[in-house]
Structure formats: structure tokens, C-alpha cells
Scaffold this active site. Sequence first.
Site, PDB file in Angstrom:
ATOM      1  N   ASP A 153      22.399  62.129  22.398  1.00 21.31           N
ATOM      2  CA  ASP A 153      24.011  62.527  22.126  1.00 21.31           C
ATOM      3  C   ASP A 153      24.928  63.258  23.176  1.00 21.31           C
ATOM      4  O   ASP A 153      25.962  63.364  23.207  1.00 21.31           O
ATOM      5  CB  ASP A 153      24.179  62.865  20.788  1.00 21.31           C
ATOM      6  CG  ASP A 153      24.032  63.908  20.057  1.00 21.31           C
ATOM      7  OD1 ASP A 153      23.547  64.621  20.932  1.00 21.31           O
ATOM      8  OD2 ASP A 153      24.600  64.263  18.953  1.00 21.31           O
ATOM      9  N   ASP A 206      18.952  59.197  20.006  1.00 21.80           N
ATOM     10  CA  ASP A 206      19.511  60.560  19.031  1.00 21.80           C
ATOM     11  C   ASP A 206      20.591  60.027  18.257  1.00 21.80           C
ATOM     12  O   ASP A 206      21.459  59.489  18.516  1.00 21.80           O
ATOM     13  CB  ASP A 206      20.165  61.745  20.254  1.00 21.80           C
ATOM     14  CG  ASP A 206      20.074  62.670  19.772  1.00 21.80           C
ATOM     15  OD1 ASP A 206      19.550  63.264  18.821  1.00 21.80           O
ATOM     16  OD2 ASP A 206      20.497  63.602  20.519  1.00 21.80           O
ATOM     17  N   LYS A 217      15.745  60.471  16.651  1.00 21.63           N
ATOM     18  CA  LYS A 217      15.794  62.172  16.684  1.00 21.63           C
ATOM     19  C   LYS A 217      16.783  62.379  15.687  1.00 21.63           C
ATOM     20  O   LYS A 217      18.005  61.743  15.938  1.00 21.63           O
ATOM     21  CB  LYS A 217      15.936  62.755  17.927  1.00 21.63           C
ATOM     22  CG  LYS A 217      16.031  64.270  18.032  1.00 21.63           C
ATOM     23  CD  LYS A 217      15.914  65.074  19.160  1.00 21.63           C
ATOM     24  CE  LYS A 217      17.295  65.220  20.000  1.00 21.63           C
ATOM     25  NZ  LYS A 217      18.377  65.986  19.242  1.00 21.63           N
ATOM     26  N   GLU A 225      19.083  66.087  14.029  1.00 24.93           N
ATOM     27  CA  GLU A 225      19.325  67.586  13.682  1.00 24.93           C
ATOM     28  C   GLU A 225      19.237  68.169  12.153  1.00 24.93           C
ATOM     29  O   GLU A 225      19.602  67.472  11.587  1.00 24.93           O
ATOM     30  CB  GLU A 225      20.636  67.914  14.489  1.00 24.93           C
ATOM     31  CG  GLU A 225      20.760  67.578  15.806  1.00 24.93           C
ATOM     32  CD  GLU A 225      21.987  68.101  16.539  1.00 24.93           C
ATOM     33  OE1 GLU A 225      22.722  68.778  16.052  1.00 24.93           O
ATOM     34  OE2 GLU A 225      22.168  67.737  17.875  1.00 24.93           O
ATOM     35  N   GLU A 260      15.430  73.991  20.193  1.00 24.43           N
ATOM     36  CA  GLU A 260      16.605  74.641  21.437  1.00 24.43           C
ATOM     37  C   GLU A 260      17.300  75.663  21.121  1.00 24.43           C
ATOM     38  O   GLU A 260      17.516  76.299  20.126  1.00 24.43           O
ATOM     39  CB  GLU A 260      17.675  73.359  21.211  1.00 24.43           C
ATOM     40  CG  GLU A 260      18.757  73.614  22.207  1.00 24.43           C
ATOM     41  CD  GLU A 260      19.676  72.475  22.319  1.00 24.43           C
ATOM     42  OE1 GLU A 260      19.791  71.259  21.769  1.00 24.43           O
ATOM     43  OE2 GLU A 260      20.857  72.736  23.139  1.00 24.43           O
TER      44      GLU A 260
HETATM   45  O1  KIV Z   1      21.317  65.424  23.064  1.00 27.43           O
HETATM   46  C1  KIV Z   1      20.613  65.794  23.791  1.00 27.43           C
HETATM   47  O2  KIV Z   1      20.238  65.591  24.970  1.00 27.43           O
HETATM   48  C2  KIV Z   1      19.569  66.685  23.206  1.00 27.43           C
HETATM   49  C3  KIV Z   1      18.490  67.564  23.876  1.00 27.43           C
HETATM   50  C4  KIV Z   1      19.227  68.686  24.554  1.00 27.43           C
HETATM   51  C5  KIV Z   1      17.274  67.876  23.188  1.00 27.43           C
HETATM   52  O3  KIV Z   1      19.552  66.804  21.839  1.00 27.43           O
END
Ligand code: KIV
Length: 291
Positions: free
Chosen positions: A57, A96, A126, A128, A195
Site C-alpha cells: 500500500d 497488501d 499481508k 499490519e 519494519e
Molecule cells: O507497503 C509496503 O510497501 C510495505 C513494505 C514497506 C513492507 O508494507
Amino acid sequence: MSTVSVSTPAPARKKVTTLAFRQKKERGEPITMLTAYDYPTALSMDVAGVDSILVGDSLGMVVLGYANTIPVTMDEMIHHCRAVSRGAKYALLIGDMPFMSYQADVNDAVRNAGRFLQQGGMDAVKLEGGRERVDAVRAIVGAGIPVMGHLGLTPQSVNLLGGFRPQGKTASAAKRLLEDALLLEEAGCFSLVLESVPARLAEHVSKKLSIPTIGIGAGVGCDGQVLVTHDLLGLFDRFTPKFVKKYADFHGEMKRAFAEYLADVQARQFPAAEHSVEMTDEEWESFLKVA
Ligand code: KIV
């Protein structure tokens, strides 16, 4: 008699799976991951042999020009995922989940995760967060969708964290991060992004987990590394985090190429004859007759 040397053909590359991620960790081989948001970038990193492509994202900031990742929508993510999936044949593709696509309701989380696979052509998603996301992770994995976790600096919580700053620096924050990592593993995550956390802590967490960790600003002790491609290529002019290594200056190169094009057009040096289509004299004469 002529001697013909027969070289062994290179083994055909296989599609990278979540199982391959795990096996790489077991063999101690670093996992490579990069972000991509479009077809040509995905194609070139797939050909280069990257293990995994994340449609992050982060596209909200580096492609769409938002101040942070909060405004990014599901539809924007799916649009870019589709382009990436057309470009990459081998890399494990991870979509994401954007802000508010999984936080409010576990059923929404499952449905939105499903869209990444059905409509976006991704292999996994993915999301968070730690202990507060365990139910969502369990439900998504229960629906047959592999989930990558993300701890440390979680940009969708930028307002809660008070800015883009390193995480896990105090003893209690480090302890909480380790606990969250173990909970996410237990909930079924196949891998975890760490991160902007201290290198020592990231290495310790990586050793405690059997799933691979992918670091960004988390030192060399993680099981793999990811960077935002626009940072690596020097394509994003606004800021570059300290943990980025710039492998190119595409922003400078684009500025140079655009300035040269403008100068060529203004001086009537572009297009030259080789860039133009011409009629034969015969074709021209017959046009003049009817004009
Ligand atoms: O959104 C993204 O690119 C990420 C990476 C920094 C891991 O979450």
C-alpha cells in the site's frame, strides 16, 4: 569427427510458494522481496529472479502521491495487483490489505482478502498489527488464504505511533513485539515483515520463529529483505528513509531525459527523418492530382 559440446540446460525456474519461503529459512538462504505496482516493473524483477513481489500500500505514497498510506482503497490495490500479476510468472505475489479493509470486521477481512486472490491475481495477502489482528489472521488463513504479518513500524498506524519512527526500542516494546510475533505465527502467518526495529531485536525474533521474517530497516539478521522499489531506484523524490540503499537515480535520469526531449522539440531536432513516415514521390504525385 567433430566434437560438439553439450551444455547442461539451466533448471527451469519454478513458481515460488509459501512452502519455498519456509524451506529457504531452513536452509539459511536469504529471501528476496521487492515492491511493484505495475506490469513492466513486475516483469523485470521477475526476470531478475526475485523470490516475492509485494504490491504494497506504499503505492499510495510513491505512485499516487498521498501523504501516507491511509487513503488507499481496496479498488486501487486491486487495480495495481492485476497489472503486477500480468507481469510476474514466478515470484510469490503478495497483496497488501489497505487501511480499514480488515480492522473493523473479521468477515470483511476474509472477503477483502479473497478479492486479492480472485480479482487481483495474488497468491497471498499481508496485513499490519499484532495481537489485535490474530482473529482476522486465523479467519483469513481458515479460508485458505496465506497471510504475511507486519510488525514494528506499521504505516497504517502512523497517527497512533506519532510519525514514521523506529519501534521496539524500549525493553517493554521489544517484549511486546516478540510476543506479537509468536502470536501471529501461532495464528497461521506464513511469514512476517519486521519494519524499522533494532537489528538485534529483529535477529532475536527471527531465531525464535520457525516462519521466515522479512526485514526492512531491521538489520541483516532477518531471514529475508524487502525494499520499496521506488526508494531503491531513486524514483521517489520526497524523502528516503535511512535504511534504504539507493541502487540508481531514476528521478535524476528522468529529469535529464525530459529536459533533453523538450530541448529537441523546441529546436525542431525531434522528430528526425528516421522517426517519421514518408510517402513515395509517386504516392505524393497522385495525392496532388486529387487534392
Ligand atoms: O507497503 C509496503 O510497501 C510495505 C513494505 C514497506 C513492507 O508494507
